[in-house]
Write an enzyme that holds these catalytic residues in place. Structure first.
Site, PDB file in Angstrom:
ATOM      1  N   PHE A 158       0.861  -1.191   0.000  1.00  0.00           N
ATOM      2  CA  PHE A 158       0.000   0.000   0.000  1.00  0.00           C
ATOM      3  C   PHE A 158       0.890   1.230   0.000  1.00  0.00           C
ATOM      4  O   PHE A 158       1.735   1.391   0.878  1.00  0.00           O
ATOM      5  CB  PHE A 158      -0.937   0.038   1.211  1.00  0.00           C
ATOM      6  CG  PHE A 158      -1.889   1.203   1.165  1.00  0.00           C
ATOM      7  CD1 PHE A 158      -3.062   1.129   0.443  1.00  0.00           C
ATOM      8  CD2 PHE A 158      -1.589   2.392   1.819  1.00  0.00           C
ATOM      9  CE1 PHE A 158      -3.937   2.212   0.366  1.00  0.00           C
ATOM     10  CE2 PHE A 158      -2.447   3.485   1.750  1.00  0.00           C
ATOM     11  CZ  PHE A 158      -3.630   3.386   1.022  1.00  0.00           C
ATOM     12  N   ASP A 249       9.295   2.593   1.649  1.00  0.00           N
ATOM     13  CA  ASP A 249       8.098   3.307   2.109  1.00  0.00           C
ATOM     14  C   ASP A 249       7.993   3.110   3.616  1.00  0.00           C
ATOM     15  O   ASP A 249       7.596   2.050   4.093  1.00  0.00           O
ATOM     16  CB  ASP A 249       6.872   2.747   1.392  1.00  0.00           C
ATOM     17  CG  ASP A 249       5.572   3.430   1.807  1.00  0.00           C
ATOM     18  OD1 ASP A 249       5.540   4.058   2.885  1.00  0.00           O
ATOM     19  OD2 ASP A 249       4.585   3.305   1.070  1.00  0.00           O
ATOM     20  N   LYS A 278       2.817  10.250   8.431  1.00  0.00           N
ATOM     21  CA  LYS A 278       2.147   9.778   9.641  1.00  0.00           C
ATOM     22  C   LYS A 278       2.808  10.261  10.932  1.00  0.00           C
ATOM     23  O   LYS A 278       2.605  11.365  11.369  1.00  0.00           O
ATOM     24  CB  LYS A 278       2.012   8.257   9.591  1.00  0.00           C
ATOM     25  CG  LYS A 278       0.932   7.783   8.620  1.00  0.00           C
ATOM     26  CD  LYS A 278       0.666   6.305   8.770  1.00  0.00           C
ATOM     27  CE  LYS A 278      -0.421   5.818   7.813  1.00  0.00           C
ATOM     28  NZ  LYS A 278      -1.769   6.260   8.192  1.00  0.00           N
TER      29      LYS A 278
END
Length: 427
Positions: A158, A249, A278
């Site tokens: 993702f 990532d 985040k």
């Protein structure tokens, strides 16, 4: 000022529970005006303190979602309150037409604490990955002489919700009805070195085509699936051999969540590019792409972000990073993660008809259901919510646990007790 140690020991004593929540929230009005792009739980959260949040009816919840691995320091942390207040009163936005000292200070902290040399700032994880995709394509064109560069990503990955990043995401469910997708991506199984080597050989049959490999150290949305050390060692070897960029990532696992500052540190490798978001801002929207000098091919005009790296978000993010380091929160993430996994393993042993295993690093963990279990992850999440514990699925077969990094021993024990009651209710 309240110390972090006081906060970790007893956040309710520190912040109190005296203020009354608003009781006039109307979901039907909300739904009339907001697009239905989210499947929301029937809660309206209005206040937070430490690892706890309250809804509009005054109900208290233990928060093991943390904005989906985002609220590094929990809610209303004194360091963030001070940083937000100070920066908003000083200068919050000027654009990148000018030098921004806070941006430079944050970039220096990040590069001094990673294998990277340079930073580009944006607003989200998807934007960070977009930047990495553009960087990889220009690197392929200008450094490798590739006319039609390809980026290899993993199945079940993702990487975001933009058109390029849902194409990079190796999950068809996120791509449905959004064709035509962006060309230039190829998928391989995660943790399968033979498949990766075969894909590179096939794509490079008539000359170099692979510019980069984009991987998560631990697949978050893909089911809390950690990378294997031997696999990533081989990935790095293949990248070095073919002059391919290795992009990690770190949007969900970076900034201390795994018990180390970066997820790649669990794998004994050094990527060329790192994407983060985040937890970097502790809940304030910020993303970044970090890279080594060897692949820093961007020039003025190649990439930009109006809001990216403004004084406000960089000032807050720097305070989060410094607190993460000064208050030993990575060590806390490691210890509390071990405590949580031990408790979850006891639950697996108690309900062998439901659960298969527990997997994760630090404070990103997944309780994995058996494929033939009579319940799905969402059923357990709903039952936990009824017990005043907030959790989040990672696909239909995994319950995800991503509390703030300040979570205490007592709060982990409390979460395990609430979860046990939830599982008993659905079992």
């Amino acid at each position: 000022m309240v110390s972090l140690k006081q906060l970790v020991k007893n956040p309710l004593q520190v912040f109190g529970n005296s203020s009354e929540s608003s009781k006039d929230f109307q979901p039907e009005v909300f739904d009339r005006h907001v697009m239905t792009t989210y499947g929301r739980f029937p809660l309206a959260l209005t206040r937070g303190a430490g690892c706890r949040v309250w809804d509009d009816q005054g109900n208290e919840y233990l928060d093991f979602v943390a904005g989906i691995a985002t609220c590094t320091l929990g809610h209303a942390h004194p360091v963030m309150v001070e940083a937000v207040t100070q920066q908003i009163q000083t200068l919050h936005h000027v654009s990148n037409l000018y030098y921004i000292p806070q941006q430079g200070a944050l970039a220096q902290w990040l590069t001094e604490h990673s294998c990277a040399d340079r930073a580009f700032f944006c607003n989200s994880g998807a934007e960070a990955n977009e930047g990495a995709i553009k960087l990889a394509r220009k690197y392929g064109h200008t450094k490798l002489g590739i006319e039609d560069p390809v980026i290899i990503t993993a199945n079940a990955s993702f990487h975001g919700r933009t058109l390029a990043t849902i194409t990079a995401t190796g999950q068809p469910k996120y791509q449905k009805n959004f064709a035509p997708l962006v060309p230039g991506f190829h998928y391989v199984p995660f943790n399968d070195g033979d498949a990766l080597e075969s894909a590179i050989a096939s794509l490079n049959t008539n000359g170099p085509r692979v510019a980069a490999i984009l991987l998560e150290a631990l697949q978050g949305e893909g089911g809390v699936n950690p990378g294997k050390i031997e696999y990533f060692k081989r990935v790095q070897q293949l990248c070095d051999q073919h002059k391919i960029l290795l992009i990690m990532d770190e949007v969900q696992v970076g900034v201390g969540r795994t018990g180390k500052l970066w997820g790649y540190e669990n794998l004994g490798i050094e990527p060329d590019v790192i994407t983060i978001a985040k937890g970097l801002g502790g809940g304030v929207p910020i993303g970044a792409m970090l890279c080594k000098d060897s692949c820093d091919v961007f020039e003025p005009g190649d990439h930009a972000s109006t809001y990216g790296g403004n004084p406000f978000v960089c000032g807050v993010a720097l305070a989060v990073c410094q607190t993460l380091e000064s208050d030993g929160l990575m060590a806390n993430a490691s210890a509390r993660g071990q405590q949580l996994r031990q408790g979850l393993l006891k639950l697996v042993n108690s309900y062998p008809q439901l659960f298969e295993q527990v997997r994760g690093w630090g404070l990103i963990n997944g309780l994995v259901l058996k494929s033939d279990a009579p319940v799905k992850s969402i059923d357990i999440v709903k039952a936990a919510t009824a017990q005043k514990l907030l959790l989040v699925p990672a696909g239909p077969g995994v319950v995800r646990f991503v509390p703030p990094l300040i979570v205490s021993t007592a709060e982990v024990d409390e979460a395990l007790e609430k979860l046990s009651q939830a599982v008993a209710a659905v079992a």
